[in-house]
Design a protein around this motif. Sequence first.
Motif, PDB file in Angstrom:
ATOM      1  N   PRO A  16       0.715  -1.346  -0.237  1.00 11.75           N
ATOM      2  CA  PRO A  16       0.010  -0.425  -0.584  1.00 11.75           C
ATOM      3  C   PRO A  16       0.755   0.991   0.073  1.00 11.75           C
ATOM      4  O   PRO A  16       0.546   2.200  -0.593  1.00 11.75           O
ATOM      5  CB  PRO A  16      -0.375   0.012   1.690  1.00 11.75           C
ATOM      6  N   ASP A  17       2.880   1.390   0.421  1.00  7.06           N
ATOM      7  CA  ASP A  17       3.082   3.153   0.877  1.00  7.06           C
ATOM      8  C   ASP A  17       4.047   2.728  -0.555  1.00  7.06           C
ATOM      9  O   ASP A  17       4.878   2.879  -0.379  1.00  7.06           O
ATOM     10  CB  ASP A  17       3.271   2.454   2.682  1.00  7.06           C
ATOM     11  N   LYS A  18       4.008   1.499  -1.535  1.00  4.97           N
ATOM     12  CA  LYS A  18       5.184   1.718  -2.130  1.00  4.97           C
ATOM     13  C   LYS A  18       4.968   1.947  -3.581  1.00  4.97           C
ATOM     14  O   LYS A  18       3.423   1.583  -4.667  1.00  4.97           O
ATOM     15  CB  LYS A  18       5.698  -0.120  -2.329  1.00  4.97           C
ATOM     16  N   ASN A  19       5.038   2.733  -4.293  1.00  7.17           N
ATOM     17  CA  ASN A  19       4.507   3.975  -5.298  1.00  7.17           C
ATOM     18  C   ASN A  19       5.072   2.649  -6.767  1.00  7.17           C
ATOM     19  O   ASN A  19       5.465   2.614  -6.355  1.00  7.17           O
ATOM     20  CB  ASN A  19       5.202   4.930  -6.159  1.00  7.17           C
ATOM     21  N   VAL A  20       3.127   2.818  -7.229  1.00  9.40           N
ATOM     22  CA  VAL A  20       4.032   2.234  -8.502  1.00  9.40           C
ATOM     23  C   VAL A  20       4.047   2.929  -9.854  1.00  9.40           C
ATOM     24  O   VAL A  20       2.846   3.546  -9.479  1.00  9.40           O
ATOM     25  CB  VAL A  20       3.124   0.860  -8.734  1.00  9.40           C
ATOM     26  N   TYR A  21       4.718   2.947 -10.876  1.00 13.93           N
ATOM     27  CA  TYR A  21       4.252   3.550 -11.752  1.00 13.93           C
ATOM     28  C   TYR A  21       3.717   3.058 -13.441  1.00 13.93           C
ATOM     29  O   TYR A  21       5.133   2.011 -13.653  1.00 13.93           O
ATOM     30  CB  TYR A  21       5.288   4.981 -12.097  1.00 13.93           C
ATOM     31  N   THR A  22       2.926   2.982 -13.690  1.00 12.48           N
ATOM     32  CA  THR A  22       2.725   2.361 -15.076  1.00 12.48           C
ATOM     33  C   THR A  22       2.030   3.014 -16.587  1.00 12.48           C
ATOM     34  O   THR A  22       1.429   3.768 -16.881  1.00 12.48           O
ATOM     35  CB  THR A  22       2.086   1.113 -14.952  1.00 12.48           C
ATOM     36  N   TYR A  23       3.227   3.383 -17.286  1.00 10.19           N
ATOM     37  CA  TYR A  23       2.974   3.788 -18.583  1.00 10.19           C
ATOM     38  C   TYR A  23       2.071   3.111 -19.184  1.00 10.19           C
ATOM     39  O   TYR A  23       1.412   4.208 -19.120  1.00 10.19           O
ATOM     40  CB  TYR A  23       4.247   4.018 -19.761  1.00 10.19           C
ATOM     41  N   ASN A  24       2.036   1.911 -19.119  1.00 20.14           N
ATOM     42  CA  ASN A  24       0.818   1.242 -19.995  1.00 20.14           C
ATOM     43  C   ASN A  24       0.083  -0.279 -19.673  1.00 20.14           C
ATOM     44  O   ASN A  24       1.442  -0.867 -19.263  1.00 20.14           O
ATOM     45  CB  ASN A  24       1.580   1.468 -21.495  1.00 20.14           C
ATOM     46  N   ILE A  25      -0.999   0.284 -18.719  1.00 20.86           N
ATOM     47  CA  ILE A  25      -1.092  -1.424 -17.966  1.00 20.86           C
ATOM     48  C   ILE A  25      -1.112  -2.266 -18.429  1.00 20.86           C
ATOM     49  O   ILE A  25      -1.095  -3.552 -17.999  1.00 20.86           O
ATOM     50  CB  ILE A  25      -2.265  -1.207 -16.786  1.00 20.86           C
ATOM     51  N   LEU A  26      -1.603  -2.530 -19.167  1.00 20.35           N
ATOM     52  CA  LEU A  26      -1.835  -3.600 -20.646  1.00 20.35           C
ATOM     53  C   LEU A  26      -0.609  -4.105 -21.444  1.00 20.35           C
ATOM     54  O   LEU A  26      -0.263  -5.422 -21.564  1.00 20.35           O
ATOM     55  CB  LEU A  26      -2.471  -2.770 -22.338  1.00 20.35           C
ATOM     56  N   ASP A  27       0.380  -3.318 -20.536  1.00 24.24           N
ATOM     57  CA  ASP A  27       2.209  -3.472 -21.307  1.00 24.24           C
ATOM     58  C   ASP A  27       2.214  -5.538 -19.996  1.00 24.24           C
ATOM     59  O   ASP A  27       2.475  -6.720 -20.046  1.00 24.24           O
ATOM     60  CB  ASP A  27       3.147  -3.843 -20.379  1.00 24.24           C
ATOM     61  N   TYR A  28       1.142  -5.068 -19.013  1.00 26.65           N
ATOM     62  CA  TYR A  28       0.805  -6.273 -18.304  1.00 26.65           C
ATOM     63  C   TYR A  28       0.080  -7.809 -18.609  1.00 26.65           C
ATOM     64  O   TYR A  28       0.085  -8.968 -18.260  1.00 26.65           O
ATOM     65  CB  TYR A  28       0.605  -6.538 -16.721  1.00 26.65           C
ATOM     66  N   LYS A  29      -0.851  -8.123 -20.136  1.00 27.08           N
ATOM     67  CA  LYS A  29      -1.506  -8.367 -20.462  1.00 27.08           C
ATOM     68  C   LYS A  29      -0.885 -10.077 -20.831  1.00 27.08           C
ATOM     69  O   LYS A  29      -1.920 -11.217 -20.723  1.00 27.08           O
ATOM     70  CB  LYS A  29      -1.820  -8.110 -21.719  1.00 27.08           C
ATOM     71  N   LYS A  30       0.510 -10.082 -21.015  1.00 26.30           N
ATOM     72  CA  LYS A  30       1.212 -10.934 -21.264  1.00 26.30           C
ATOM     73  C   LYS A  30       1.031 -12.106 -19.839  1.00 26.30           C
ATOM     74  O   LYS A  30       1.556 -12.958 -19.945  1.00 26.30           O
ATOM     75  CB  LYS A  30       2.892 -10.661 -21.149  1.00 26.30           C
ATOM     76  N   TYR A  31       0.261 -11.153 -18.379  1.00 25.12           N
ATOM     77  CA  TYR A  31       0.434 -12.722 -17.118  1.00 25.12           C
ATOM     78  C   TYR A  31      -1.169 -13.122 -17.573  1.00 25.12           C
ATOM     79  O   TYR A  31      -1.790 -13.988 -16.306  1.00 25.12           O
ATOM     80  CB  TYR A  31       0.226 -11.922 -16.034  1.00 25.12           C
ATOM     81  N   SER A  32      -2.002 -12.447 -18.661  1.00 30.87           N
ATOM     82  CA  SER A  32      -3.224 -13.444 -18.518  1.00 30.87           C
ATOM     83  C   SER A  32      -3.235 -14.364 -18.466  1.00 30.87           C
ATOM     84  O   SER A  32      -4.073 -14.721 -17.650  1.00 30.87           O
ATOM     85  CB  SER A  32      -3.930 -12.853 -20.334  1.00 30.87           C
ATOM     86  N   ASP A  33      -2.446 -15.829 -18.886  1.00 22.76           N
ATOM     87  CA  ASP A  33      -2.943 -16.175 -18.656  1.00 22.76           C
ATOM     88  C   ASP A  33      -2.667 -17.606 -17.272  1.00 22.76           C
ATOM     89  O   ASP A  33      -3.641 -18.151 -16.853  1.00 22.76           O
ATOM     90  CB  ASP A  33      -2.161 -17.696 -19.926  1.00 22.76           C
ATOM     91  N   VAL A  34      -1.165 -17.051 -17.361  1.00 17.96           N
ATOM     92  CA  VAL A  34      -0.694 -17.540 -16.277  1.00 17.96           C
ATOM     93  C   VAL A  34      -1.653 -17.324 -14.749  1.00 17.96           C
ATOM     94  O   VAL A  34      -1.889 -17.688 -13.630  1.00 17.96           O
ATOM     95  CB  VAL A  34       0.571 -16.879 -15.527  1.00 17.96           C
ATOM     96  N   PHE A  35      -1.825 -15.938 -14.894  1.00 20.73           N
ATOM     97  CA  PHE A  35      -3.478 -15.396 -13.303  1.00 20.73           C
ATOM     98  C   PHE A  35      -4.907 -16.008 -13.749  1.00 20.73           C
ATOM     99  O   PHE A  35      -5.055 -16.417 -12.898  1.00 20.73           O
ATOM    100  CB  PHE A  35      -3.733 -13.860 -14.142  1.00 20.73           C
TER     101      PHE A  35
END
Length: 312
Positions: A16-35
């Motif tokens: 909760p206290d750690k910042n996350v910067y995502t220029y394009n969250i769709l970059d994480y689509k590659k985790y779809s199958d394993v998710f």
Amino acid sequence: VNDLFLTNLIKVFAEPDKNVYTYNILDYKKYSDVFEVYKHENKELSEHNVITYLSSLILKKTNKQRYAFGYHFCVKCAPYFKDNIELFKEIYLAQKDIDTNFDHDGKELEEVLKLDSNLFIQIIEKKVSEHRTRYYMLRDLRLDYVWTLPDYEEIIEKSMNLVIKKESVFSNMEHTAVGLFTFRTPSLELKEKAITLLSKYLEKNSFDKQSVLTVLNIVMHKFDKDFVLFLRKLLLLNNDFELFKRIHLSKGGMISTGRVPSIQLSIDLYTDIITMINELPDTLSYTEHIDYLEKSIVWSKKEIEQEQKREF
């Protein structure tokens, strides 16, 4: 990409206290199958896909960041939120809270409204509840798309009711509700829709003082060529003289042409209204109205004389 990488990724996003910067969250689509496999062991995530789940974790961050969700988030990610619309709306509102300039072109709002048009009412309710000052209440919204929705009449009418309840008409200055009829790209179609909606609203609320005053304020500031027609409609519905006296027959704001031309415009309007009233059925019912307007013309002419003397 495997379950270990996914687990580590979720841990980073979940702090909760750690910042996350995502220029394009769709970059994480590659985790779809394993998710999808990961969800089998975490039943509480059954309604999520990898994009919605990571987005929900960003939303829970204690330190809200302006671009935490990346650029054009709603435009890019709308297809992933069809089964999680409430979360999508929360993310839009959270970004709007962080930065009033967010969604400067209205494209983000457009994508959310495609999934749930009720968001617009929620935005208005939020602005009203926060007691935003009248000038800024609707200025940061781009409303053209709202007027293309199948239920735009219901949305605008509910919005008007909320704004009118919050703010009374107390002068000839532009009322906040005018913002609902301010279009980024004006067109004849939008104008016709607006005029029709205002006409119906006036008919429905002709005995409610603030509703009447607000409608006529909107017409005066946005559709002034139709003002006399709207006034005619009102008088046929409700010719109460005390209400008539409360109507502001001029626009407030800066005068760029000088006082005399502005006063003359008022005289011309008074004259047009008298002509209109004289053509109404049962003219005797409007004796007070005509007398009031004729006195206004006399006063205005005296103002012109005084102004000319001052300028001389």
